[in-house]
Write a protein that holds these residues in place. Structure first.
Motif: not given
Length: 264
Positions: A30-40, A62-68, A90-94, A147-151
């Motif tokens: 995703a290119s910007k924060t605030g984006t919504w993503v659906s996952a099956d 799990v957010n880019p800071q490692g927090q759930v 911004e960053g990579t989510y798991r 899922i990665t937001v911006n960088k």
């Protein structure tokens, strides 16, 4: 009643384990924060083909800071479940579905196979006195997508040194069709040889051939894969080891990764 509940649980576990559990996000980048993503979230016997809905309560973000983070929107259907997540950083989510290791003890009584949910430390008080061929297994399965937001960032890719994990020569957000990626699989923090791998791509039901590729990790725990085309692909990894521990005689680990190869 206790035996009936145990039988029902084992039956449900067997039914799901016959299929592949996967998480498939609507977007991997995703290119910007605030984006919504659906996952099956589903379990299917073909790649990304929904078949059995599973509880979305076991899905974690799990957010880019490692927090759930709390997942506010969840839905469970008969063939698939769904979660909607807002990506505020911004960053990579798991996105992952994972639970603690489960222990099953198999044994025989007068030649008849039986099993109970107990590890080596607790099985003694539950096993019949005439039990034979006693083996305790540790089973653990995990499914992940990124899922990665911006960088891209790396916090959610850090190893815990518990169970079956992976490292990649390329960040999940930077995998490109036609370019090789080297994966290293580790068990309890150590590179694991002989991990069985099955790599497949979406659209399997529309091909005459399933198009699955089988690998095994080498002595350093590595294997290399070059996506032939852009799109989502699935890596199913399985590892078994008969080395005994304090709680089990055999360790069985499963890890399913949903990744995306982008256009060159």
């Amino acid at each position: 009643m206790k035996k009936l509940a145990l039988a029902s649980l084992l039956l449900a576990t067997t039914a799901v384990s016959a299929h592949t559990l996967f998480i498939l996000p609507s977007h991997f980048v995703a290119s910007k924060t605030g984006t919504w993503v659906s996952a099956d979230v589903s379990a299917g016997n073909m790649t990304f083909a929904v078949d059995k809905g599973v509880s979305p309560d076991n899905v974690r973000l799990v957010n880019p800071q490692g927090q759930v983070e709390t997942i506010a929107h969840k839905y469970q259907g008969k063939r698939k479940s769904q979660v909607d997540v807002e990506l505020t950083q911004e960053g990579t989510y798991r996105l992952e579905m994972a639970g603690p290791a489960r222990y099953f003890t198999a044994y025989k009584v007068n030649g008849e196979r039986k099993r109970l949910m107990a590890d080596k430390e607790s099985r003694a008080k539950e096993l019949p006195a005439n039990a034979t061929d006693v083996v305790t297994m540790q089973n653990r399965n995990r499914s992940m997508a990124f899922i990665t937001v911006n960088k891209p960032s790396n916090k959610v890719l850090e190893l815990t040194n518990q169970g079956l994990e992976f490292k990649s020569s390329v960040h999940p957000a930077d995998i490109v069709a036609g370019e090789p990626v080297t994966f290293t699989f580790l068990v309890d923090g150590k590179p694991a040889a002989g991990v069985e791998l099955d790599v497949s791509t979406e659209g399997e039901r529309y091909r005459d051939e399933a198009g699955r590729i089988e690998f095994k990790t080498d002595a350093t725990g590595q294997f290399s894969y070059t996506p032939s085309k852009a799109g989502a692909f699935l890596i199913e990894a399985h590892y078994s080891n008969k080395a005994a521990t304090a709680k089990a005689d055999q360790q069985n680990e499963g890890l399913t990764l949903t990744l995306e190869a982008t256009l060159p």
